[in-house]
Design an enzyme around this catalytic site. Structure first.
Site, short mmCIF file in Angstrom:
data_model
loop_
_atom_site.label_atom_id
_atom_site.label_comp_id
_atom_site.label_asym_id
_atom_site.label_seq_id
_atom_site.Cartn_x
_atom_site.Cartn_y
_atom_site.Cartn_z
N ASP A 186 65.59 24.23 14.83
CA ASP A 186 65.95 23.36 15.95
C ASP A 186 66.90 24.13 16.86
OD1 ASP A 186 65.89 20.39 16.95
OD2 ASP A 186 67.97 21.04 17.14
N ASP A 199 69.89 18.72 12.81
CA ASP A 199 68.55 18.25 13.17
C ASP A 199 67.46 19.02 12.41
OD1 ASP A 199 69.83 16.53 14.80
OD2 ASP A 199 69.05 17.29 16.70
N HIS A 217 71.95 15.78 17.28
CA HIS A 217 71.79 16.70 18.41
C HIS A 217 72.62 17.97 18.20
CE1 HIS A 217 69.19 14.21 20.83
NE2 HIS A 217 70.00 13.20 20.67
N GLU A 249 69.48 23.77 20.56
CA GLU A 249 70.08 22.98 21.64
C GLU A 249 70.16 23.89 22.87
OE1 GLU A 249 70.42 19.89 21.09
OE2 GLU A 249 70.20 20.00 18.92
#
Length: 929
Positions: A8, A147, A142, A10
């Site tokens: 994952d 995540d 998040h 961001e």
């Protein structure tokens, strides 16, 4: 099963070309066993936007000394190796990582794709929602590593669900997906290998094709009655008395005088064949006030009462909760059904055709797998049971739905033995005492000369304040160049689409000489389709040039462009080119339609010897032909034969820059008068908001309801104790754009801090909402208050769920949030109305209808705004125990003459006029904070 790596990231935004990664998290696992974890913050080389910091908690300070992406590439590549990469909507992550030449050749597994198939009726597919639904205790925060961990846990649960499906179905998913790079294919291949080692149970007959759907025995039909037996109104009213069946059935039952008054009025209207308009305030219990007399009247006379709603939520509440409760409470054998538009039902034949033919895209593959999984535990065929996510999935659904108007009941009976979901719904509707529909279907029935619904003489319309808008929408036409191109692609040619499939089937049916003649006709059709696509392109180009001329060559603004097409528009020089290009398109359409009609007739003569697939393909041709003719007729009216009873406009949308041509009815009153008021024995309109400052007069005139009796009932709630109405007297008026905006932002921040959030702010403009959100999010997040903003991708239901669940939150909403929002209790304690909800005067429908009034502001725009204002006010107090404050941040309610009309439309509540600076402290005191 080999090891996988859940990953994952961001980022600073959504665009891999212009945004950057700020964090990466990865988990290597084998089944439930976690082998290793890897994570790092990344310096993005640019500032992190405040809304990203609000979402992720990652600030500029946190990444100031973090490594760049180039410094961590080698470590991440080594950690992942050649393992399959798992992610949720993983194509987003890979779009960023592939730009760094990472993970280009790893197999990909997408938990979004898997969840779409294995959880077809999930309300949401975002990672956090899936985690909650699947009972995963890890939070989706998040933050990248968190995540990635949740993604791993979700994957394990989905794997369990996949193993519960029949091996034949898994094998079909694997076989059908072979041509595609599909994010669920790897997992289904692994599951198939696992299941293949186990003994295969005997396959049930209903698992085969059309037998997924069970026919149901017909029920006795209901009838129209010449002379109905009237209800004993006192006897019916007594059912709601204390000691009656309702008080015995419902725990905590409350007798409400307003509910009984409405029940009596409805019972009398049905019995005497009268029309009625009833406004029943929030908390009246109007559903039972009309359901009880409607049910007893229908049973007593073996007749049908149709109940129409505007929203699916109310429709579901009636059919799934209120009517079953009524049936149980009164111990009656009441038959009720819900009927929706054809597109809401799955067609078994078209589904089977797709399975035989095979999907042609990943989207078709996903929807096919989702539908087949859904049918393992449901045979309703009702699309509202599954989550069709976005317009692409809905478009695929339309190709397997029962929307084919050419499919007749007798054909359906012959092919499926009455098992088709739409056929079954029609049969249930024929025998129902209470038939629940929505406004769009009700008006479609009117528009098609009563060919949609079974005959009925008694009609109850709930949420009736929406009737004009729903009718306008149902009878409107909208088309883009992309819509027409898609229609022509569906038609295809000698090698593609419907024509290509039909030609292939004809090759198997005809002698070579006959087939050669048909092939020539298909080639002519292909040529005409090619010409028509170019003609449409030239026509839309001419329309774009016309709009550019009107805006004098300036770029399309932030609000897009809307231009009504008036008689004066048609005299402008650029309109000539529109007429010329349309004439060319219209002429080619005529040639094509004649040829298609001829092909349909010739092919139709082969029906007796042809297969079901041939029949279905032929009906698909008829369906596209009908839609093409409808588009041609509407566009011809738009350009060459406008009607005085219609509104015409061209619109360029601000987001996609797409040009659409639109037509709407000028007034719907005459239609209501002819087909509803004059045709039906008794029509009852009800809503919490039917009146303005002039009573029922406004809606009576809009809906041509001259003959209807009227009843206005207040709410049983004690608004004086429950609601404080605060009118700000010192805020700049909306005309002072900058001053008003600054004051709104400051007021919302201070009020939210004083009340700990729990606030819904209603806007009339999405542009203002977005600007406000950008400016208040950072200061509120510092106070631990989350800002949820309508329009950021999440559905309204998702936003409401998030708002309800948050400890401290502010929700900013526009049009759809002015009504239908039902958040009882402390979760919503503050309602802010930023501006009085007047429609935009330049909107083509508003402008055209305004021209038909002597005093358009007072006779049309003001009553419409008051109805919406009352709906907005009604969001706050939803139960007897609710308490809250409504703050009006539009000073015009005090300074303009029309302000009194808004205030007089509200129930009597505690009212205070004061400064915007005093508002936070007064709100906190009112809420005992």
């Amino acid at each position: 099963m080999p090891s996988l790596v859940a990953i994952d990231i961001e980022t600073t935004g959504l665009d891999p070309n212009n945004d950057a990664i700020i964090e990466i998290g990865a988990v290597r696992f084998n089944g439930p066993r976690i082998e290793d974890e890897w994570s790092t913050l990344i310096h993005p080389g640019r500032p992190i936007p405040s809304f990203i910091s609000q979402l992720t908690g990652i600030t500029n300070d946190m990444v100031r000394h973090a490594p760049s992406i180039r410094e961590v590439i080698a470590d991440l590549a080594q950690f992942v190796g050649d393992a399959p990469v798992l992610g949720h909507n993983v194509s987003f992550d890979l779009a960023f990582l592939n730009r760094q030449n990472l993970l280009r050749f790893n197999q990909v597994v997408d938990t979004y794709e898997l969840a779409s198939v294995l959880m077809p009726n999930a309300s949401r597919y975002n990672l956090g929602a899936l985690g909650q639904t699947l009972g995963i205790l890890l939070p989706a925060t998040h933050r990248a590593l968190d995540d990635a961990r949740v993604t791993h846990a979700v994957y394990l649960r989905l794997l369990d669900l996949a193993h519960q499906l029949p091996i034949e179905l898994i094998a079909e998913f694997v076989r059908q997906s072979e041509p595609f790079d599909w994010g669920a294919a790897y997992t289904f291949r692994e599951v198939l290998r696992s299941l293949a080692r186990k003994p295969i149970p005997a396959r049930k007959a209903q698992d085969q094709g059309l037998f997924l759907f069970r026919p149901e025995p017909p029920l006795p039909p209901v009838e129209s009655v010449e002379t109905p037996i009237p209800l004993d109104v006192d006897e019916v009213a007594a059912l709601l008395e204390y000691g009656g069946p309702f008080s015995r059935y419902f725990s905590g039952y409350e007798y409400r005088q307003q509910q009984v008054e409405m029940l009596r009025a409805v019972a009398q209207a049905l019995s005497k064949g009268q029309h009625l308009m009833v406004e029943a305030g929030t908390g009246t219990g109007k559903s039972f006030a009309y359901l009880v007399p409607a049910a007893l009247f229908a049973l007593q006379n073996n007749t049908r009462v149709v109940i129409s709603t505007n929203t699916i939520n109310l429709q579901d509440q009636l059919i799934k909760k209120d009517i079953p409760d009524l049936r149980e409470a009164l111990g009656i054998d009441l038959r009720a059904a819900v009927l929706k538009g054809r597109n809401n039902y799955l067609c078994p034949r078209r589904l089977e055709n797709l399975r035989q033919r095979g999907p042609t895209s990943v989207d078709e593959m996903r929807v096919l797998a989702k539908v087949l999984t859904w049918l393992q535990f449901s045979d309703s065929g009702d699309r509202n049971e599954i989550n069709l996510n976005g317009p692409i999935e809905r478009d695929v659904w339309s190709r397997i739905s029962a929307e084919d108007e050419g499919c007749k009941a007798e054909v359906c009976m012959e092919r499926t033995g009455g098992a088709c979901p739409f056929y079954r719904a029609r049969q249930a509707a024929q025998s129902a005492h209470l038939l629940v529909v929505n406004h769009a279907l009700l008006l479609s029935d009117v528009a098609t000369g009563s060919r949609v619904l079974p005959d009925y003489d008694y009609l109850i319309v709930d949420e009736a304040h929406h009737l004009e808008a729903a009718t306008t929408s149902a009878l409107s036409f909208r088309v883009t160049q992309a819509d027409l191109a898609r229609l022509l692609r569906e038609l295809g040619g000698t090698n593609t689409g419907i024509l290509g499939r039909l030609l292939l089937l004809l090759n198997q049916l005809l002698r070579p000489s006959d087939f050669a003649a048909m092939q020539q006709a298909f080639e002519r059709a292909t040529d005409l389709i090619f010409r028509l696509e170019h003609a449409y392109s030239a026509f839309f180009r001419a329309m774009e040039e016309f709009l550019a001329e009107i805006r004098e060559g300036r770029p399309v603004g932030a609000y897009g462009q809307q231009e009504r097409i008036l008689e004066s528009s048609r005299t402008l020089p650029p309109w000539t080119n529109i007429e010329i290009t349309w004439d060319a398109a219209h002429e080619v359409t005529g040639l094509l339609s004649n040829l298609l009609a001829e092909l349909y007739k010739t092919c139709g003569e082969l029906r007796d010897t042809a297969s079901d697939e041939f029949e279905d393909t032929l009906e698909s041709l008829a369906n596209v032909y009908r839609r093409l003719m409808e588009a041609d007729a509407n566009l011809h009216a738009f350009v060459a034969q406008p009607q005085q009873s219609s509104i015409y406009w061209a619109e360029i949308s601000p987001n996609s820059n797409q040009l659409s041509l639109q037509i709407a009815p000028l007034h719907i009153g005459p239609l209501m008068e002819e087909y509803i008021w004059h045709e039906k024995t008794s029509v009852i309109l009800t809503s919490a908001t039917l009146t303005t400052h002039e009573g029922f007069d406004y809606l009576r005139s809009r809906l041509a309801a001259d003959e209807a009796e009227e009843l206005q009932l207040g709410s049983p709630f004690d608004y004086e104790s429950a609601a404080l109405l605060y009118l700000v007297n010192d805020i700049p008026e909306p005309g002072d754009t900058n001053g008003h905006q600054r004051a709104i932002e400051q007021a919302l921040v201070r009020l939210a801090r004083a009340t700990g959030g729990r606030m819904l702010a209603l806007f009339t403009s999405y542009t203002q909402l977005r600007r406000t959100s950008q400016n208040i999010s950072a200061p509120l997040i510092e106070s631990g208050i989350i800002v949820y903003e309508q329009g950021e991708g999440a559905s309204p239901n998702t936003l409401l769920e998030n708002f309800r669940e948050a400890d401290k939150a502010v929700l900013l909403g526009t049009r759809s949030f002015w009504e239908g929002v039902d958040i009882p209790g402390e979760a919503l304690s503050v309602l802010v109305i930023v501006k009085l909800p007047f429609d935009v005067p330049s909107d083509p429908i508003i402008a055209a209808r305004s021209e038909t009034f002597d005093d358009p502001f007072n006779e049309y725009q003001l009553p419409e705004a008051i109805l919406r204002f009352r709906q907005g006010f009604g969001r706050l107090i939803r139960t007897q125990s609710d308490r809250g404050i409504v703050a009006i941040l539009d000073r015009r309610i005090l300074t303009k003459r029309y302000g009194r009309a808004f205030l007089e439309s509200l129930p009597p509540c505690t009212r205070k006029i004061g400064s915007v600076n005093d508002l936070p402290a007064i709100a906190a005191r009112w809420l005992n904070l």
